[in-house]
Design a protein around this motif. Structure first.
Motif, PDB file in Angstrom:
ATOM      1  N   ALA A  87       2.603  -9.432  -2.985  1.00 28.41           N
ATOM      2  CA  ALA A  87       2.465  -8.851  -1.656  1.00 28.41           C
ATOM      3  C   ALA A  87       1.203  -8.026  -1.527  1.00 28.41           C
ATOM      4  O   ALA A  87       0.544  -8.037  -0.479  1.00 28.41           O
ATOM      5  CB  ALA A  87       3.697  -7.996  -1.329  1.00 28.41           C
ATOM      6  N   ASP A  88       0.809  -7.305  -2.587  1.00 26.59           N
ATOM      7  CA  ASP A  88      -0.386  -6.460  -2.489  1.00 26.59           C
ATOM      8  C   ASP A  88      -1.649  -7.307  -2.362  1.00 26.59           C
ATOM      9  O   ASP A  88      -2.572  -6.945  -1.620  1.00 26.59           O
ATOM     10  CB  ASP A  88      -0.487  -5.509  -3.678  1.00 26.59           C
ATOM     11  N   LEU A  89      -1.680  -8.450  -3.042  1.00 27.83           N
ATOM     12  CA  LEU A  89      -2.843  -9.339  -2.926  1.00 27.83           C
ATOM     13  C   LEU A  89      -2.916  -9.947  -1.529  1.00 27.83           C
ATOM     14  O   LEU A  89      -4.003 -10.071  -0.953  1.00 27.83           O
ATOM     15  CB  LEU A  89      -2.757 -10.444  -3.977  1.00 27.83           C
ATOM     16  N   LEU A  90      -1.771 -10.320  -1.003  1.00 29.85           N
ATOM     17  CA  LEU A  90      -1.743 -10.920   0.324  1.00 29.85           C
ATOM     18  C   LEU A  90      -2.192  -9.910   1.382  1.00 29.85           C
ATOM     19  O   LEU A  90      -2.986 -10.242   2.265  1.00 29.85           O
ATOM     20  CB  LEU A  90      -0.341 -11.427   0.639  1.00 29.85           C
ATOM     21  N   ARG A  91      -1.692  -8.674   1.270  1.00 31.03           N
ATOM     22  CA  ARG A  91      -2.098  -7.639   2.233  1.00 31.03           C
ATOM     23  C   ARG A  91      -3.599  -7.386   2.157  1.00 31.03           C
ATOM     24  O   ARG A  91      -4.276  -7.250   3.190  1.00 31.03           O
ATOM     25  CB  ARG A  91      -1.337  -6.339   1.956  1.00 31.03           C
ATOM     26  N   HIS A  92      -4.134  -7.318   0.934  1.00 33.75           N
ATOM     27  CA  HIS A  92      -5.567  -7.052   0.766  1.00 33.75           C
ATOM     28  C   HIS A  92      -6.400  -8.186   1.364  1.00 33.75           C
ATOM     29  O   HIS A  92      -7.386  -7.937   2.077  1.00 33.75           O
ATOM     30  CB  HIS A  92      -5.896  -6.885  -0.716  1.00 33.75           C
TER      31      HIS A  92
END
Length: 263
Positions: A199-204
């Motif tokens: 999720a953190d990679l997708l948000r970034h």
């Protein structure tokens, strides 16, 4: 919310079509008597990435191409170059003479370096940086024989679209090696159990793409993911596959081929 720098003001502005869920893009090429050059290809690529980014954010898009009337041979060369670079074909092409530019209604106007300013048209104006030095010449082969054309796409994507860019044989070779390595890695990761994109990679990725097409930051992120050990192989595969919808680098080309990436 998608934002991009409006060349008229130099400020980030929200792309006005967000509320309508449709993004209309017009790419303007100055291509003259000597044909299509690197600056034209870069503008086409920027329009393509903008459309892909909109679609990743849940918007529909429509791309128009405003280009001077070209002889049949040059028009065919343009079509070939767009196909080789993975640029989606425009929904419409408007021919015009140098003194009568197409003034198509669009939310965003992408101007290749050397294109006359389109201040009279509505919408956001995006100026694409020039391409230097020798590649400025029109009509040249845009990649050497035997070079994957998508290596040029990767090279251009690695630089902020507004900054000048120098295309050299060394830079193309380096981009080609990186592209080949990533494809090999993606093929290897495809053999591992699938995992969701973190999720953190997708948000970034969504955030930097929505902020003035931050594609270089996405490439940097993918390089970190590829080299790291904290993301499972299956999640690496899904991350690269998802973001390739914007990058257009055909990163899954080697999936199913019998080889292992060098470690």
């Amino acid at each position: 919310m998608l934002r991009i720098v409006d060349a008229r003001t130099g400020h980030l502005v929200e792309i006005p079509s967000v509320s309508r869920h449709l993004l209309s893009i017009c790419v303007h090429l100055p291509a003259g008597d000597s044909g299509i050059g690197m600056a034209d290809l870069r503008a086409l690529l920027v329009g393509d990435v903008l459309a892909r980014t909109a679609e990743l954010h849940g918007l529909q898009s429509r791309t128009l191409l405003a280009v001077p009337d070209l002889p049949s041979e040059q028009a065919q060369a343009l079509d070939h170059a767009m196909s080789a670079l993975g640029v989606h074909p425009p929904a419409a092409v408007g021919g015009h003479h140098r003194n009568g530019p197409l003034r198509a209604a669009a939310d965003v106007h992408v101007d290749a370096s050397g294109t006359a300013a389109q201040d009279a048209v509505d919408g956001v104006r995006v100026d694409v940086g020039q391409v230097d030095p020798a590649s400025r010449d029109k009509g040249v082969a845009f990649v050497p024989e035997g070079t994957d054309p998508l290596a040029l796409r990767m090279l251009m994507l690695g630089h902020t679209y507004r900054t000048p860019l120098t295309v050299t044989g060394t830079a193309l070779d380096e981009a080609g090696r990186r592209l080949t390595h990533w494809r090999q890695l993606v093929a290897d990761w495809a053999d591992e159990p699938s995992r969701p994109v973190p999720a953190d990679l997708l948000r970034h990725a969504h955030a930097v793409l929505a902020d003035d097409l931050g594609v270089p930051a996405v490439l940097d992120m993918l390089g970190t993911v590829a080299a790291g050990t904290d993301v499972p192989a299956g999640a690496k595969f899904e991350t690269f596959a998802l973001l390739d919808r914007v990058l257009g680098l055909d990163l899954a080309r080697e999936v199913g081929h019998q080889h292992r990436a060098a470690t």
